[in-house]
Design a protein around this motif. Structure first.
Motif, PDB file in Angstrom:
ATOM      1  N   VAL A 284       0.857  -1.192   0.000  1.00 41.29           N
ATOM      2  CA  VAL A 284       0.000   0.000   0.000  1.00 41.29           C
ATOM      3  C   VAL A 284       0.889   1.237   0.000  1.00 41.29           C
ATOM      4  CG1 VAL A 284      -1.743   1.306   1.288  1.00 41.29           C
ATOM      5  CG2 VAL A 284      -1.874  -1.198   1.185  1.00 41.29           C
ATOM      6  N   ASP A 285       0.608   2.204  -0.876  1.00 44.80           N
ATOM      7  CA  ASP A 285       1.462   3.387  -0.972  1.00 44.80           C
ATOM      8  C   ASP A 285       1.265   4.292   0.241  1.00 44.80           C
ATOM      9  OD1 ASP A 285      -0.257   5.981  -1.771  1.00 44.80           O
ATOM     10  OD2 ASP A 285      -1.140   4.205  -2.730  1.00 44.80           O
ATOM     11  N   ILE A 286       2.260   5.102   0.498  1.00 50.61           N
ATOM     12  CA  ILE A 286       2.305   5.895   1.723  1.00 50.61           C
ATOM     13  C   ILE A 286       1.198   6.945   1.791  1.00 50.61           C
ATOM     14  CG2 ILE A 286       3.902   7.636   0.817  1.00 50.61           C
ATOM     15  CD1 ILE A 286       5.280   7.593   3.567  1.00 50.61           C
ATOM     16  N   PHE A 287       0.762   7.458   0.652  1.00 51.33           N
ATOM     17  CA  PHE A 287      -0.285   8.490   0.663  1.00 51.33           C
ATOM     18  C   PHE A 287      -1.662   7.888   0.969  1.00 51.33           C
ATOM     19  CE2 PHE A 287       3.092  10.208  -2.083  1.00 51.33           C
ATOM     20  CZ  PHE A 287       3.368  11.370  -1.383  1.00 51.33           C
ATOM     21  N   THR A 288      -1.906   6.680   0.454  1.00 53.34           N
ATOM     22  CA  THR A 288      -3.152   5.988   0.797  1.00 53.34           C
ATOM     23  C   THR A 288      -3.159   5.640   2.275  1.00 53.34           C
ATOM     24  OG1 THR A 288      -3.347   5.051  -1.430  1.00 53.34           O
ATOM     25  CG2 THR A 288      -4.584   3.967   0.318  1.00 53.34           C
ATOM     26  N   LEU A 289      -2.005   5.186   2.770  1.00 49.00           N
ATOM     27  CA  LEU A 289      -1.894   4.844   4.191  1.00 49.00           C
ATOM     28  C   LEU A 289      -2.096   6.080   5.055  1.00 49.00           C
ATOM     29  CD1 LEU A 289      -1.354   2.619   6.225  1.00 49.00           C
ATOM     30  CD2 LEU A 289       1.102   3.068   5.990  1.00 49.00           C
ATOM     31  N   GLN A 290      -1.574   7.208   4.625  1.00 50.85           N
ATOM     32  CA  GLN A 290      -1.755   8.462   5.354  1.00 50.85           C
ATOM     33  C   GLN A 290      -3.240   8.811   5.475  1.00 50.85           C
ATOM     34  OE1 GLN A 290      -0.232  11.878   3.305  1.00 50.85           O
ATOM     35  NE2 GLN A 290      -0.607  13.286   5.005  1.00 50.85           N
ATOM     36  N   ALA A 291      -3.977   8.628   4.365  1.00 49.89           N
ATOM     37  CA  ALA A 291      -5.412   8.923   4.379  1.00 49.89           C
ATOM     38  C   ALA A 291      -6.171   7.975   5.293  1.00 49.89           C
ATOM     39  CB  ALA A 291      -5.967   8.840   2.958  1.00 49.89           C
ATOM     40  N   LEU A 292      -5.797   6.695   5.278  1.00 51.66           N
ATOM     41  CA  LEU A 292      -6.469   5.709   6.113  1.00 51.66           C
ATOM     42  C   LEU A 292      -6.233   5.976   7.602  1.00 51.66           C
ATOM     43  CD1 LEU A 292      -5.748   2.386   4.171  1.00 51.66           C
ATOM     44  CD2 LEU A 292      -7.992   3.438   4.521  1.00 51.66           C
ATOM     45  N   MET A 293      -4.997   6.373   7.950  1.00 53.34           N
ATOM     46  CA  MET A 293      -4.637   6.517   9.354  1.00 53.34           C
ATOM     47  C   MET A 293      -4.873   7.920   9.897  1.00 53.34           C
ATOM     48  SD  MET A 293      -1.191   4.158   9.562  1.00 53.34           S
ATOM     49  CE  MET A 293      -1.224   4.146  11.365  1.00 53.34           C
ATOM     50  N   GLY A 294      -5.128   8.878   9.007  1.00 53.84           N
ATOM     51  CA  GLY A 294      -5.425  10.222   9.470  1.00 53.84           C
ATOM     52  C   GLY A 294      -4.216  11.014   9.929  1.00 53.84           C
ATOM     53  N   HIS A 295      -3.038  10.728   9.351  1.00 57.52           N
ATOM     54  CA  HIS A 295      -1.844  11.512   9.681  1.00 57.52           C
ATOM     55  C   HIS A 295      -1.896  12.860   8.973  1.00 57.52           C
ATOM     56  CE1 HIS A 295       0.699   8.820  12.029  1.00 57.52           C
ATOM     57  NE2 HIS A 295       0.312   7.826  11.263  1.00 57.52           N
ATOM     58  N   SER A 296      -1.480  13.920   9.668  1.00 55.20           N
ATOM     59  CA  SER A 296      -1.428  15.243   9.050  1.00 55.20           C
ATOM     60  C   SER A 296      -0.303  15.333   8.032  1.00 55.20           C
ATOM     61  CB  SER A 296      -1.241  16.326  10.120  1.00 55.20           C
ATOM     62  OG  SER A 296      -2.343  16.339  11.007  1.00 55.20           O
ATOM     63  N   ASP A 297       0.788  14.612   8.279  1.00 52.85           N
ATOM     64  CA  ASP A 297       1.892  14.583   7.322  1.00 52.85           C
ATOM     65  C   ASP A 297       2.452  13.162   7.288  1.00 52.85           C
ATOM     66  OD1 ASP A 297       4.265  14.285   9.235  1.00 52.85           O
ATOM     67  OD2 ASP A 297       3.342  16.125   9.984  1.00 52.85           O
ATOM     68  N   ILE A 298       3.345  12.918   6.328  1.00 50.30           N
ATOM     69  CA  ILE A 298       3.846  11.552   6.141  1.00 50.30           C
ATOM     70  C   ILE A 298       5.195  11.331   6.812  1.00 50.30           C
ATOM     71  CG2 ILE A 298       2.597  11.274   3.969  1.00 50.30           C
ATOM     72  CD1 ILE A 298       5.222  11.789   2.507  1.00 50.30           C
ATOM     73  N   GLY A 299       5.629  12.305   7.615  1.00 51.47           N
ATOM     74  CA  GLY A 299       6.937  12.189   8.259  1.00 51.47           C
ATOM     75  C   GLY A 299       7.100  10.916   9.063  1.00 51.47           C
TER      76      GLY A 299
END
Length: 323
Positions: A284-299
């Motif tokens: 799973v790509d990092i941007f999709t994962l960011q959306a799923l987990m609700g992170h404000s940034d991908i740091g």
């Protein structure tokens, strides 16, 4: 040319020298903190965030009192006081990440005091945060996760509820505060999703349900039933909304009973880390994962990618075809 400013601590001296009788409003540290927390509530910060600020500033105050810092006038604080705070926290054995959270809270508080003209300078901002090694905390293996999910007694309401809660953590990666804030109207079984309304960054997000979570949640809802006392999705046997502490306790108990607790910490956040690990390992790509987990940034997610992604394994042989 640097702009010349009149510092607050000079005002009384100027008034005295000029024979002026103008009174100055002195704000104590406690008074400024009270104003800051009230400002956060008015601004619409989450209850969790306001309580977090309150907790960290309480620790800051405790250390200041131990160091005999004058708290009667917020203008009396100095860079030395905040540097001493950091040193005392290190000496007490607190983790660097914890100290940085407290220092960042102090800096936000200092910015507020400057904006309100309680003081001329935010001395906390002159103290650098500590360097921290970027490490990933504990996660479950698939075998450990299975043992945990096999533990609840599904002949009881509490057992079905706890199994559903742990499956929801495992299959969505949501935060504990998000799970306990879900109401019945946030669940769309027709759409097979949950709409999280109360999130850490205050941005609502939709989380699709996996097939197994959808099936389990359907059964849980039938057992839960409908009552007029609460709309909370997860409740106690007495029809009260389940709270964070109870969820944490129940997960730890299942960890103890399954034996997993002796191998790894058992908590909602370990489920969240495990979710991220499995998703990255699955590609799973990092941007999709960011959306799923609700992170404000991908740091933070970059650390997971660096450790768990198999892209490097796939790439290591490419370009190495030479004899």
């Amino acid at each position: 040319m640097a702009r010349k400013t009149v510092k607050a601590e000079w005002l009384s001296q100027i008034n005295k020298a000029a024979g002026r009788s103008i009174s100055e409003k002195i704000i104590s540290f406690d008074g400024a903190v009270a104003d800051y927390l009230e400002h956060g509530e008015i601004k619409g910060l989450s209850e969790f965030t306001v309580k977090s600020y309150q907790k960290e500033l309480k620790e800051l105050r405790r250390v200041f009192v131990n160091n005999n810092v004058d708290l009667s006038d917020i203008r009396a604080l100095s860079e030395r006081d905040f540097a001493a705070f950091v040193k005392s926290q290190l000496d007490a054995g607190f983790a660097r990440t914890t100290i940085n959270v407290r220092l960042r809270t102090a800096k936000l508080f200092g910015n507020f005091c400057v904006r309100k003209k309680y003081t001329d300078e935010n001395f906390a901002s002159n103290v650098s945060t500590l360097k921290v090694r970027h490490e990933i905390g504990a996660t479950f293996t698939r075998a450990q996760l299975k043992r945990l999910l096999d533990t609840p007694d599904i002949t009881t309401f509490e057992g079905v509820r706890d199994l559903t809660i742990m499956r929801m953590f495992a299959d969505t990666g949501m935060r504990l505060s998000e799970l306990t804030s879900i109401n019945l109207q946030d669940v769309s079984m027709a759409d097979r999703s949950i709409n999280l309304q109360r999130t850490k960054n205050r941005y609502a997000r939709r989380i699709p349900l996996t097939k197994r979570l959808y099936s389990l949640l359907s059964i849980y809802l039938r057992i839960r039933g409908v009552n007029g006392s609460t709309d909370s999705l997860f409740i106690t046997a007495g029809d009260e909304p389940i709270n964070n502490r109870t969820v944490q306790y129940q997960i730890r108990e299942h960890g103890r009973r399954s034996g997993v607790l002796s191998e790894v910490q058992c908590s909602p956040h370990v489920f969240r880390r495990t979710f991220a690990k499995f998703k990255i390992q699955a590609g799973v790509d990092i941007f999709t994962l960011q959306a799923l987990m609700g992170h404000s940034d991908i740091g933070e997610l970059r650390n997971y990618v660096a450790i768990y992604s198999t892209d490097l394994d796939d790439a290591i042989e490419k370009g190495a075809e030479y004899s």
